[in-house]
Design a protein around this motif. Structure first.
Motif, PDB file in Angstrom:
ATOM      1  N   SER A   1      16.085  16.211   0.375  1.00 53.50           N
ATOM      2  CA  SER A   1      16.020  14.888  -0.248  1.00 53.50           C
ATOM      3  C   SER A   1      15.253  13.929   0.656  1.00 53.50           C
ATOM      4  CB  SER A   1      17.439  14.352  -0.484  1.00 53.50           C
ATOM      5  OG  SER A   1      18.041  14.014   0.753  1.00 53.50           O
ATOM      6  N   VAL A   2      14.803  12.853   0.058  1.00 46.99           N
ATOM      7  CA  VAL A   2      14.122  11.828   0.833  1.00 46.99           C
ATOM      8  C   VAL A   2      15.100  11.203   1.827  1.00 46.99           C
ATOM      9  CG1 VAL A   2      12.991   9.552   0.702  1.00 46.99           C
ATOM     10  CG2 VAL A   2      12.333  11.388  -0.866  1.00 46.99           C
ATOM     11  N   ALA A   3      16.368  11.057   1.432  1.00 45.90           N
ATOM     12  CA  ALA A   3      17.378  10.528   2.353  1.00 45.90           C
ATOM     13  C   ALA A   3      17.498  11.426   3.588  1.00 45.90           C
ATOM     14  CB  ALA A   3      18.720  10.393   1.654  1.00 45.90           C
ATOM     15  N   ASP A   4      17.459  12.751   3.391  1.00 49.07           N
ATOM     16  CA  ASP A   4      17.490  13.679   4.524  1.00 49.07           C
ATOM     17  C   ASP A   4      16.264  13.490   5.407  1.00 49.07           C
ATOM     18  OD1 ASP A   4      19.834  14.805   3.572  1.00 49.07           O
ATOM     19  OD2 ASP A   4      18.817  16.524   2.632  1.00 49.07           O
ATOM     20  N   LEU A   5      15.146  13.281   4.781  1.00 50.70           N
ATOM     21  CA  LEU A   5      13.901  13.066   5.511  1.00 50.70           C
ATOM     22  C   LEU A   5      14.028  11.855   6.436  1.00 50.70           C
ATOM     23  CD1 LEU A   5      10.788  13.741   5.771  1.00 50.70           C
ATOM     24  CD2 LEU A   5      10.461  12.051   3.968  1.00 50.70           C
ATOM     25  N   PHE A   6      14.597  10.779   5.904  1.00 49.12           N
ATOM     26  CA  PHE A   6      14.757   9.578   6.715  1.00 49.12           C
ATOM     27  C   PHE A   6      15.832   9.757   7.778  1.00 49.12           C
ATOM     28  CE2 PHE A   6      12.125   7.640   3.538  1.00 49.12           C
ATOM     29  CZ  PHE A   6      11.390   6.744   4.283  1.00 49.12           C
ATOM     30  N   GLU A   7      16.812  10.549   7.490  1.00 45.15           N
ATOM     31  CA  GLU A   7      17.820  10.837   8.511  1.00 45.15           C
ATOM     32  C   GLU A   7      17.158  11.552   9.686  1.00 45.15           C
ATOM     33  OE1 GLU A   7      21.375  10.236  10.093  1.00 45.15           O
ATOM     34  OE2 GLU A   7      20.886   9.620   8.058  1.00 45.15           O
ATOM     35  N   GLN A   8      16.216  12.440   9.381  1.00 44.69           N
ATOM     36  CA  GLN A   8      15.472  13.140  10.433  1.00 44.69           C
ATOM     37  C   GLN A   8      14.582  12.175  11.207  1.00 44.69           C
ATOM     38  OE1 GLN A   8      13.346  16.135   8.311  1.00 44.69           O
ATOM     39  NE2 GLN A   8      15.171  17.317   7.814  1.00 44.69           N
TER      40      GLN A   8
ATOM     41  N   ASP B   1       0.808  -1.222   0.000  1.00 45.00           N
ATOM     42  CA  ASP B   1       0.000   0.000   0.000  1.00 45.00           C
ATOM     43  C   ASP B   1       0.845   1.278   0.000  1.00 45.00           C
ATOM     44  OD1 ASP B   1      -2.221  -1.602   0.102  1.00 45.00           O
ATOM     45  OD2 ASP B   1      -2.652  -1.239   2.227  1.00 45.00           O
ATOM     46  N   ILE B   2       2.112   1.154   0.326  1.00 43.97           N
ATOM     47  CA  ILE B   2       2.962   2.338   0.487  1.00 43.97           C
ATOM     48  C   ILE B   2       3.035   3.194  -0.774  1.00 43.97           C
ATOM     49  CG2 ILE B   2       5.341   3.112   0.951  1.00 43.97           C
ATOM     50  CD1 ILE B   2       5.486   0.795   3.028  1.00 43.97           C
ATOM     51  N   PRO B   3       3.295   2.640  -1.955  1.00 46.98           N
ATOM     52  CA  PRO B   3       3.363   3.511  -3.145  1.00 46.98           C
ATOM     53  C   PRO B   3       2.070   4.297  -3.399  1.00 46.98           C
ATOM     54  CG  PRO B   3       4.338   1.382  -3.632  1.00 46.98           C
ATOM     55  CD  PRO B   3       3.681   1.254  -2.273  1.00 46.98           C
ATOM     56  N   SER B   4       0.931   3.651  -3.248  1.00 46.79           N
ATOM     57  CA  SER B   4      -0.341   4.349  -3.464  1.00 46.79           C
ATOM     58  C   SER B   4      -0.562   5.432  -2.422  1.00 46.79           C
ATOM     59  CB  SER B   4      -1.516   3.364  -3.409  1.00 46.79           C
ATOM     60  OG  SER B   4      -1.412   2.421  -4.436  1.00 46.79           O
ATOM     61  N   LEU B   5      -0.195   5.153  -1.176  1.00 44.37           N
ATOM     62  CA  LEU B   5      -0.335   6.162  -0.120  1.00 44.37           C
ATOM     63  C   LEU B   5       0.590   7.350  -0.366  1.00 44.37           C
ATOM     64  CD1 LEU B   5      -0.662   3.791   2.949  1.00 44.37           C
ATOM     65  CD2 LEU B   5      -2.413   5.386   2.112  1.00 44.37           C
ATOM     66  N   ILE B   6       1.817   7.073  -0.801  1.00 46.06           N
ATOM     67  CA  ILE B   6       2.748   8.162  -1.119  1.00 46.06           C
ATOM     68  C   ILE B   6       2.158   9.032  -2.218  1.00 46.06           C
ATOM     69  CG2 ILE B   6       4.982   8.703  -2.170  1.00 46.06           C
ATOM     70  CD1 ILE B   6       6.106   6.254  -0.661  1.00 46.06           C
TER      71      ILE B   6
ATOM     72  N   ALA C   1      22.443   3.600   0.560  1.00 44.79           N
ATOM     73  CA  ALA C   1      22.755   3.384  -0.851  1.00 44.79           C
ATOM     74  C   ALA C   1      21.513   3.063  -1.665  1.00 44.79           C
ATOM     75  CB  ALA C   1      23.752   2.233  -0.987  1.00 44.79           C
ATOM     76  N   GLY C   2      20.437   2.760  -0.989  1.00 50.10           N
ATOM     77  CA  GLY C   2      19.202   2.432  -1.705  1.00 50.10           C
ATOM     78  C   GLY C   2      19.245   1.060  -2.333  1.00 50.10           C
TER      79      GLY C   2
ATOM     80  N   ASP D   1      12.837   5.799  -7.695  1.00 48.13           N
ATOM     81  CA  ASP D   1      12.833   4.390  -7.292  1.00 48.13           C
ATOM     82  C   ASP D   1      13.682   4.195  -6.033  1.00 48.13           C
ATOM     83  OD1 ASP D   1      11.188   3.694  -9.378  1.00 48.13           O
ATOM     84  OD2 ASP D   1      12.811   2.964 -10.672  1.00 48.13           O
ATOM     85  N   ARG D   2      14.808   4.903  -5.967  1.00 52.74           N
ATOM     86  CA  ARG D   2      15.670   4.819  -4.780  1.00 52.74           C
ATOM     87  C   ARG D   2      14.931   5.349  -3.549  1.00 52.74           C
ATOM     88  NH1 ARG D   2      20.639   8.355  -3.196  1.00 52.74           N
ATOM     89  NH2 ARG D   2      21.585   7.031  -1.620  1.00 52.74           N
ATOM     90  N   ASP D   3      14.215   6.458  -3.721  1.00 51.88           N
ATOM     91  CA  ASP D   3      13.419   7.006  -2.621  1.00 51.88           C
ATOM     92  C   ASP D   3      12.356   6.002  -2.173  1.00 51.88           C
ATOM     93  OD1 ASP D   3      14.826   9.425  -2.882  1.00 51.88           O
ATOM     94  OD2 ASP D   3      13.253  10.330  -4.130  1.00 51.88           O
TER      95      ASP D   3
END
Length: 186
Positions: A155-162, A99-104, A181-182, A124-126
């Protein structure tokens, strides 16, 4: 101290449905009032002396086991059996990753128009980062992450770092290096 009587949620929802979130957090006095509305099909507006008939389908959600709350004396059994008509068990987001892709996509459509600047699309990496995350806050956490991404940018990587993903919120079989590295599994 009410100066005038206005429509409440039940009257606004008359003929339709009303969603009550976190019903398991409702105090005992409010449970009594809700039970009266459901049993009698009527409300009493503030300042009025005559009840108003309402026809409302109730949809209620909670993250608590209401039957356990009944056993512990924190939720009225009569209200439990009144609302427990068509129970729907929805597993947490971490157990329905499909469900994650549809929710995003849904949350991006909701929050992108509010963004102060152009927001980069989710790559795709995000998406791999989103798919690997454990979501202790469930769908609401995903929504707030997308909202933050749209409002703050980066970036999405920054978001996850937070989100402190590398501190253990990523699935145990994915290392921090793979996450960064994704290259972790979907």
């Amino acid at each position: 101290g009410a100066i005038r009587s206005g429509k409440g949620y039940f009257q606004e929802a008359d003929g339709g449905a009303l969603f009550l979130d976190e019903i398991g957090e409702m105090d005992r006095d409010m449970q009594v009032q809700l039970l009266r509305v459901l049993e009698r099909g009527e409300i009493m507006r503030v300042g009025d002396t005559v009840p108003v008939k309402v026809n409302v389908r109730l949809i209620a959600a909670t993250n608590k086991d209401l039957l356990d709350e009944v056993r512990r004396g924190r939720f009225r059994p009569d209200l439990y059996y009144r609302i427990h008509v068509v129970p729907v068990q929805l597993p947490p987001l971490r157990e329905r990753r499909e469900d994650i892709p549809s929710l995003i996509e849904h949350f991006m459509k909701k929050y992108r128009p509010r963004a102060p600047r152009r927001i980069a699309p989710i790559t795709d990496r995000d998406l791999r980062l989103f798919m690997q995350y454990a979501y202790p806050g469930n769908v609401r956490e995903l929504e707030h992450m997308i909202e933050r991404y749209c409002l703050v940018g980066g970036s999405v990587a920054d978001l996850f770092e937070q989100q402190h993903v590398t501190a253990g919120a990523v699935r145990a079989d994915v290392s921090a290096e793979e996450t960064a590295a994704g290259s972790g599994p979907l």
